[in-house]
Scaffold this motif. Structure first.
Motif, PDB file in Angstrom:
ATOM      1  N   ALA A 505       1.287   8.255  -9.098  1.00  0.00           N
ATOM      2  CA  ALA A 505       0.757   7.409  -8.027  1.00  0.00           C
ATOM      3  C   ALA A 505      -0.758   7.284  -8.117  1.00  0.00           C
ATOM      4  O   ALA A 505      -1.316   6.189  -7.940  1.00  0.00           O
ATOM      5  N   GLU A 506      -1.444   8.397  -8.381  1.00  0.00           N
ATOM      6  CA  GLU A 506      -2.902   8.345  -8.502  1.00  0.00           C
ATOM      7  C   GLU A 506      -3.329   7.476  -9.682  1.00  0.00           C
ATOM      8  O   GLU A 506      -4.295   6.714  -9.588  1.00  0.00           O
ATOM      9  N   ALA A 507      -2.620   7.603 -10.805  1.00  0.00           N
ATOM     10  CA  ALA A 507      -2.983   6.810 -11.979  1.00  0.00           C
ATOM     11  C   ALA A 507      -2.773   5.315 -11.742  1.00  0.00           C
ATOM     12  O   ALA A 507      -3.521   4.484 -12.281  1.00  0.00           O
ATOM     13  N   LEU A 508      -1.762   4.968 -10.935  1.00  0.00           N
ATOM     14  CA  LEU A 508      -1.455   3.553 -10.680  1.00  0.00           C
ATOM     15  C   LEU A 508      -2.131   3.015  -9.430  1.00  0.00           C
ATOM     16  O   LEU A 508      -2.122   1.798  -9.203  1.00  0.00           O
ATOM     17  N   GLY A 509      -2.640   3.916  -8.599  1.00  0.00           N
ATOM     18  CA  GLY A 509      -3.262   3.463  -7.362  1.00  0.00           C
ATOM     19  C   GLY A 509      -2.266   3.019  -6.322  1.00  0.00           C
ATOM     20  O   GLY A 509      -2.535   2.091  -5.549  1.00  0.00           O
ATOM     21  N   VAL A 510      -1.102   3.662  -6.275  1.00  0.00           N
ATOM     22  CA  VAL A 510      -0.087   3.331  -5.281  1.00  0.00           C
ATOM     23  C   VAL A 510       0.206   4.571  -4.452  1.00  0.00           C
ATOM     24  O   VAL A 510      -0.177   5.691  -4.806  1.00  0.00           O
ATOM     25  N   ASP A 511       0.912   4.382  -3.350  1.00  0.00           N
ATOM     26  CA  ASP A 511       1.288   5.520  -2.528  1.00  0.00           C
ATOM     27  C   ASP A 511       2.369   6.339  -3.233  1.00  0.00           C
ATOM     28  O   ASP A 511       3.297   5.787  -3.835  1.00  0.00           O
ATOM     29  N   ALA A 512       2.259   7.663  -3.142  1.00  0.00           N
ATOM     30  CA  ALA A 512       3.206   8.534  -3.828  1.00  0.00           C
ATOM     31  C   ALA A 512       4.637   8.336  -3.350  1.00  0.00           C
ATOM     32  O   ALA A 512       5.589   8.613  -4.095  1.00  0.00           O
ATOM     33  N   SER A 513       4.813   7.858  -2.134  1.00  0.00           N
ATOM     34  CA  SER A 513       6.167   7.640  -1.622  1.00  0.00           C
ATOM     35  C   SER A 513       6.903   6.556  -2.394  1.00  0.00           C
ATOM     36  O   SER A 513       8.133   6.473  -2.325  1.00  0.00           O
ATOM     37  N   ARG A 514       6.171   5.725  -3.134  1.00  0.00           N
ATOM     38  CA  ARG A 514       6.809   4.667  -3.921  1.00  0.00           C
ATOM     39  C   ARG A 514       7.273   5.155  -5.292  1.00  0.00           C
ATOM     40  O   ARG A 514       7.913   4.408  -6.028  1.00  0.00           O
ATOM     41  N   VAL A 515       6.954   6.393  -5.645  1.00  0.00           N
ATOM     42  CA  VAL A 515       7.275   6.913  -6.972  1.00  0.00           C
ATOM     43  C   VAL A 515       8.453   7.878  -6.858  1.00  0.00           C
ATOM     44  O   VAL A 515       8.425   8.837  -6.087  1.00  0.00           O
ATOM     45  N   ARG A 516       9.484   7.626  -7.641  1.00  0.00           N
ATOM     46  CA  ARG A 516      10.671   8.489  -7.678  1.00  0.00           C
ATOM     47  C   ARG A 516      10.729   9.200  -9.023  1.00  0.00           C
ATOM     48  O   ARG A 516      10.608   8.573 -10.072  1.00  0.00           O
TER      49      ARG A 516
END
Length: 765
Positions: A505-516
């Motif tokens: 999430a940090e590398a993509l700049g998205v919220d961690a809740s979107r990463v499974r």
């Protein structure tokens, strides 16, 4: 790094985790094993006839009855246990003629070795059937220490020596060094056999279906398990799927294809029915792998200023009845013998000896605690010989920060370190000088209980050996904006479910809740190495970060083509590609516009060398032999901490296990080699909350240059640094002339006897 909210805790702490024992598979049979009650003997007969008559028993077999192939299209005869070597170290010669049968045939070589298996409609019926199996064994003399076994007076394999492997690290030391040194000290130390004791014992569920075999197991290396099972069955690897559900700890003990796994997989395919084996605690204590198990002789030489001149270490390792991975494992001790010191000459030799015990296998620290304890106990002894403060002796010999990368005499290349900073922080946190003053006061008061201060400075290796420093995985963006991170590691309580999605999430700049996160499934992620050797963050974490960054680069390239723009003008931030302020496309929009977006990765990391300094204050009652730890300080440096809470949990848990080795844990044996563990954990003492002293955790940060995350392994520090600090504290309190009398675990009997040994005169500080 910022503190991340742990994803897995809510599920695990409220009983909603799914472990192998929780799976309900229709028609599943339970396995129970009949085990040898002797340590060594000739197996004369195994009669399963009565077991087959027990209600609810589906079948019972000895090795002879499974030696023939099954029905056409099923399986060959029951194979042997697959051999495993350390990466880059072949021990195949050690195995020749010493193969490990999945069920013993003609001879039993350790207590608890399986001689038959019973399948029942449930575990209760299977156990009833196992109790009805008749076994006749003619006992033979047993050997349970390397010293006794190395004589070969009692051989485990006819015509073959019990010495299965020899190795060395470094160059033999010039004999003149010992003659010319101002001070030479020697010590002999025993690293007792330990039980890894994870909360969940070993588990294995095999389900044959549609020409494939699906296995659920709490396992650290599912892809290796898949390869080994497929080879045993004579199948291509893609016919076997291994899935790792929630797992209750491992500590190194769950990374092999154990004999029970081989038997269960064989029977599942032979019968065409699901079969599972859930190991219970007493069974685990009897027949699961052991850790440590070394007899050591160490010699140190120094000049008059306390500068180390030479370090010699000889290791006799009792590696159990069969030369599995444990045969080469003592080389980890040899390679780690240098420790944090700039010693010009270091030479370590190892001899792996077969004994009538269950095999020795990696256990948290795996060779590095053994090296640290030998060296650090000798350092305290050398300090007394030279009338130097133990902390000052260590400072004079540390490898200086400007000498990294540093090639050790035993062949390691240390990546980075500031060992003096870790020791200074430990001494400051402990209030070292304050405790020395209290020690002096007590020594002047005949009525006061003796008090000692012990130190241990260590360097360990994390990530794996050359040839095993890579990991597989990938990152995929979906049209709904979610991200799937795939990884070849496997979960066993390290916090993967929190840390890995957060890194992506940090590398993509998205919220961690979107990463499974998807891991521990060989169908979902076809290749992988696994979780061992404190490699999760350092190797698998770096792989996922790298894959995520590559995905962002690919996304920018696609956006540039859609816009007809120069790719160099497109940048990635906040989960989207940007062209100045005029255009923006997020992941979901890019996938919908351009199709699937997925990056596959094979990432190679560098070896890393975490380090630290541990200190302990011990109060000893010479009349009772009891040890009371007044304070323990652990300063560890694992580079950049990705999740400080997870690192703290690892440091605290491993420190408690280190206390267990120092004070409580050990496997006593009868004269005939059978361990005295009939009462379970009443006979094998694990430290509980009541025994844990105040432990203060601190850290320094020396980033690892071999990975962009800067992280080093953090899972094993306490098992490496704490035992020697505790034993040194007790030795310092007692001031005995022969510290070799203090051998772990420091039970009241050991301490009481040592307290009555001749004392050394008080040395100036």
């Amino acid at each position: 790094m910022e503190q991340w909210t742990r994803r897995e805790d809510g599920r695990l702490l409220t009983g909603r985790g799914r472990f192998v024992a929780d799976f309900e598979v229709p028609g599943c049979l339970d396995a129970a094993f009949v085990r040898s009650g002797v340590a060594h003997g000739v197996l004369r007969a195994v009669d399963c006839a009565a077991a087959r008559e027990v209600p609810g028993v589906v079948g019972a077999w000895s090795a002879a009855e499974l030696s023939e192939p099954g029905p056409p299209g099923t399986v060959r005869g029951l194979p042997a246990v697959p051999h495993t070597s350390l990466a880059g170290l072949s021990t195949a010669e050690a195995v020749a003629g010493r193969e490990w049968p999945a069920l013993a045939r003609d001879r039993v070589r350790y207590p608890g070795e399986a001689v038959a298996v019973v399948l029942g409609e449930d575990r209760y019926r299977a156990e009833d059937g196992a109790a009805a199996v008749s076994v006749r064994i003619d006992p033979l003399p047993a050997v349970v220490t390397a010293a006794a076994a190395a004589t070969d007076r009692i051989r485990l394999f006819d015509g073959l020596s019990n010495t299965a492997f020899r190795g060395a690290a470094g160059t033999p030391i010039d004999p003149s060094v010992w003659r010319q040194a101002a001070a030479v000290v020697e010590g002999r130390y025993r690293q007792q056999l330990l039980l890894p004791s994870p909360m969940e014992c070993r588990t294995f569920l095999a389900v044959p279906e549609d020409g494939r075999l699906t296995v659920w197991s709490g396992h650290q290396m599912p892809h290796r398990l898949r390869r080994e099972l497929a080879a045993l069955l004579g199948w291509p690897a893609d016919r076997v799927r291994v899935v790792v559900p929630d797992t209750g700890g491992a500590f190194g003990s769950k990374s092999a294809a154990w004999p029970e796994f081989v038997v269960v997989a064989h029977l599942a395919v032979r019968l065409g029915r699901p079969v599972r084996w859930i190991e219970d605690r007493l069974e685990s204590m009897t027949a699961a792998s052991r850790g440590r198990g070394q007899d050591q002789r160490v010699r140190l030489a120094a000049d008059a200023e306390g500068r180390l001149l030479a370090h010699e270490l000889e290791v006799d390792a009792d590696v159990g009845a069969y030369p599995h991975l444990g045969a080469g494992l003592p080389m980890q001790t040899a390679w780690a013998a240098t420790g944090p010191y700039a010693t010009p000459q270091v030479h370590a030799t190892v001899r792996s000896v077969l004994t009538n015990t269950m095999v020795t296998y990696p256990y948290r620290g795996a060779g590095r605690p053994e090296a640290a304890i030998a060296l650090e106990r000798a350092m305290d002894r050398l300090a007394r010989e030279l009338a130097l403060d133990p902390a000052e002796l260590r400072r004079r010999n540390f490898i200086a920060p400007d000498r990294f990368p540093y090639r050790t005499p035993t062949g390691r290349c240390y990546d980075s370190g500031n060992y003096a900073a870790a020791l200074d922080l430990a001494l400051e946190t402990l209030d070292y000088h304050g405790w020395r003053s209290e020690q002096a006061r007590r020594r002047a008061d005949p009525a006061a209980l003796p008090l000692g201060i012990g130190l241990c400075c260590y360097v360990e290796r994390s990530g794996g050996e050359p040839g095993g420093l890579h990991e597989f995985g990938g990152v995929e963006a979906a049209a709904d904006g979610t991200v799937v991170a795939r990884c070849g590691a496997a979960p066993a309580g390290q916090g993967h479910e929190t840390v890995f999605p957060a890194l992506v999430a940090e590398a993509l700049g998205v919220d961690a809740s979107r990463v499974r996160l998807v891991e521990g499934d060989t169908d979902e992620q076809p290749e992988g190495l696994g979780s061992f050797g404190s490699r999760s963050a350092q190797v698998a974490g770096a792989m996922l970060q790298h894959a995520a960054r590559r995905l962002a680069e690919e996304a920018c390239g696609r956006a540039a083509r859609l816009w007809g723009a120069d790719p160099a003008a497109v940048r990635w931030s906040d989960g989207a590609a940007h062209l100045g302020r005029s255009a923006r496309l997020d992941l979901a929009e890019l996938v919908r516009a351009t199709g699937p977006l997925r990056i596959e990765e094979r990432y190679e990391a560098g070896m890393a060398f975490p380090f630290g300094a541990h200190a302990a204050v011990a109060e000893v009652d010479p009349e009772l032999g009891t040890v009371r730890l007044l304070r323990v300080v652990a300063v560890d440096d694992c580079g950049v901490q990705l999740d400080p809470a997870a690192v703290r949990g690892q440091a605290l848990g491993s420190a408690v296990q280190g206390l267990g080795q120092a004070l409580y844990e050990g496997i006593p044996h009868r004269d005939d080699g059978v361990p005295l563990l009939a009462s379970g954990l009443l006979d094998y003492l694990l430290p509980t909350f009541a025994e844990i002293p105040p432990i203060e955790l601190r850290d320094t940060c020396t980033p690892a240059p071999g990975t962009p995350l800067g992280a080093k392994g953090a899972g094993e520090s306490g098992c490496i640094g704490t035992p020697a600090a505790v034993v040194n504290a007790v030795a310092d309190a007692l001031r005995i002339a022969d510290p070799d009398l203090l051998q772990m675990p420091l039970t009241p009997d050991v301490v009481w006897r040592a307290a009555r040994a001749p004392k050394l005169p008080e040395a100036p500080r």
